[in-house]
Scaffold this motif. Structure first.
Motif, PDB file in Angstrom:
ATOM      1  N   GLY A 267       0.717  -1.235   0.082  1.00  0.00           N
ATOM      2  CA  GLY A 267       0.027  -0.098   0.072  1.00  0.00           C
ATOM      3  C   GLY A 267       0.848   1.285   0.219  1.00  0.00           C
ATOM      4  O   GLY A 267       0.122   2.220  -0.032  1.00  0.00           O
ATOM      5  N   ALA A 268       2.240   1.089  -0.239  1.00  0.00           N
ATOM      6  CA  ALA A 268       2.919   2.497   0.042  1.00  0.00           C
ATOM      7  C   ALA A 268       4.180   2.152  -0.697  1.00  0.00           C
ATOM      8  O   ALA A 268       4.641   0.973  -0.930  1.00  0.00           O
ATOM      9  CB  ALA A 268       3.295   2.686   1.540  1.00  0.00           C
TER      10      ALA A 268
ATOM     11  N   LYS B  89       2.396  -3.638  -7.311  1.00  0.00           N
ATOM     12  CA  LYS B  89       0.918  -4.082  -7.373  1.00  0.00           C
ATOM     13  C   LYS B  89       0.284  -3.755  -8.591  1.00  0.00           C
ATOM     14  O   LYS B  89      -0.696  -4.355  -9.097  1.00  0.00           O
ATOM     15  CB  LYS B  89       0.342  -3.352  -6.128  1.00  0.00           C
ATOM     16  N   LYS B  90       0.186  -2.251  -8.925  1.00  0.00           N
ATOM     17  CA  LYS B  90      -0.639  -1.922 -10.459  1.00  0.00           C
ATOM     18  C   LYS B  90       0.006  -2.468 -11.629  1.00  0.00           C
ATOM     19  O   LYS B  90      -1.145  -2.929 -12.218  1.00  0.00           O
ATOM     20  CB  LYS B  90      -0.454  -0.386 -10.267  1.00  0.00           C
ATOM     21  N   LYS B  91       1.361  -2.506 -11.647  1.00  0.00           N
ATOM     22  CA  LYS B  91       1.577  -3.128 -12.960  1.00  0.00           C
ATOM     23  C   LYS B  91       1.716  -4.545 -13.216  1.00  0.00           C
ATOM     24  O   LYS B  91       1.341  -5.268 -14.222  1.00  0.00           O
ATOM     25  CB  LYS B  91       2.977  -2.760 -12.825  1.00  0.00           C
ATOM     26  N   PHE B  92       1.961  -5.337 -11.992  1.00  0.00           N
ATOM     27  CA  PHE B  92       1.820  -6.780 -12.152  1.00  0.00           C
ATOM     28  C   PHE B  92       0.503  -7.752 -11.691  1.00  0.00           C
ATOM     29  O   PHE B  92       0.443  -8.744 -11.934  1.00  0.00           O
ATOM     30  CB  PHE B  92       3.268  -7.380 -11.818  1.00  0.00           C
ATOM     31  N   GLU B  93      -0.120  -6.713 -10.801  1.00  0.00           N
ATOM     32  CA  GLU B  93      -1.292  -7.174 -10.098  1.00  0.00           C
ATOM     33  C   GLU B  93      -0.975  -8.778  -9.582  1.00  0.00           C
ATOM     34  O   GLU B  93      -0.045  -8.808  -8.844  1.00  0.00           O
ATOM     35  CB  GLU B  93      -2.550  -7.524 -11.291  1.00  0.00           C
ATOM     36  N   GLY B  94      -2.152  -9.752  -9.538  1.00  0.00           N
ATOM     37  CA  GLY B  94      -1.529 -11.056  -8.832  1.00  0.00           C
ATOM     38  C   GLY B  94      -1.444 -11.015  -7.272  1.00  0.00           C
ATOM     39  O   GLY B  94      -0.898 -12.067  -6.871  1.00  0.00           O
ATOM     40  N   VAL B  95      -2.116 -10.129  -6.649  1.00  0.00           N
ATOM     41  CA  VAL B  95      -1.957 -10.268  -5.076  1.00  0.00           C
ATOM     42  C   VAL B  95      -2.489 -11.602  -4.658  1.00  0.00           C
ATOM     43  O   VAL B  95      -2.013 -12.157  -3.687  1.00  0.00           O
ATOM     44  CB  VAL B  95      -2.930  -8.918  -4.617  1.00  0.00           C
TER      45      VAL B  95
END
Length: 188
Positions: free
Chosen positions: A50-51, A58-64
């Motif tokens: 988150g920071a 997180k935005k570029k590769f997603e997959g959380v």
């Protein structure tokens, strides 16, 4: 002496002396590295991201959810495969608000190295891992990198933002902080 030209020597399998391994340093955008290079950064077991630069990963590769499904613990490394590269998520702490230790960072680097060796990864790009919001000292982190990778053929390129961008990000962060404080006062 022979007058015939010498045959070229194949140096592919010759390892460099242990004391010659050093990370390469680049000033610029980490995400501009070659698309077949692995990427690495640090996260917590809870995969919050988150920071800091983690938000961009997180935005570029997603997959959380894929990362969470791997159930990796502190000292391990979660991995996503995206196109022609692996993206390494070094798990250096349990919760996002905690701070890592040099031991947890080293253990996660060892785990990443093992994955690299098994999968033929020879180039990794990363920020100054653990040294932004996690507040580790780069002099010690770079020693840990050297200890982990010195007996391998894996090259590590460390990206830093140019000074101008660092200043702009700091100013942007301060501006956001002031705006939030003003909004809090306005609401009360």
């Amino acid at each position: 002496m022979s007058s015939q030209p010498e045959k070229p020597v194949n140096t592919d399998n010759i390892k460099a002396p242990e004391d010659s391994w050093r990370p390469n340093y680049v000033s610029g955008d980490l995400f501009s590295c070659p698309e077949d290079e692995a990427l690495a950064h640090c996260i917590s077991e809870d995969c919050r991201m988150g920071a800091g630069i983690a938000v961009m990963f997180k935005k570029k590769f997603e997959g959380v959810e894929e990362l969470k499904g791997q159930k990796k613990l502190t000292g391990q490394c979660a991995v996503l495969k995206r196109d022609r590269r692996f993206v390494y998520y070094l798990i250096t702490k349990k919760k996002a608000k905690q701070k890592p230790t040099y031991d947890s960072l080293t253990q996660s680097l060892e785990d990443m190295k093992s994955h690299c060796v098994v999968n033929g990864v020879t180039r990794i790009s990363m920020p100054r891992i653990g040294c932004g919001m996690d507040e580790l000292q780069w002099s010690t982190v770079s020693e840990k990198l050297e200890q982990v990778f010195k007996r391998t053929n894996i090259s590590v390129t460390v990206y830093s933002l140019p000074e101008k961008e660092k200043k702009e990000k700091k100013e942007e962060k301060e501006e956001t902080k002031v705006m939030k404080e003003n909004m809090r006062r306005w609401k009360n």
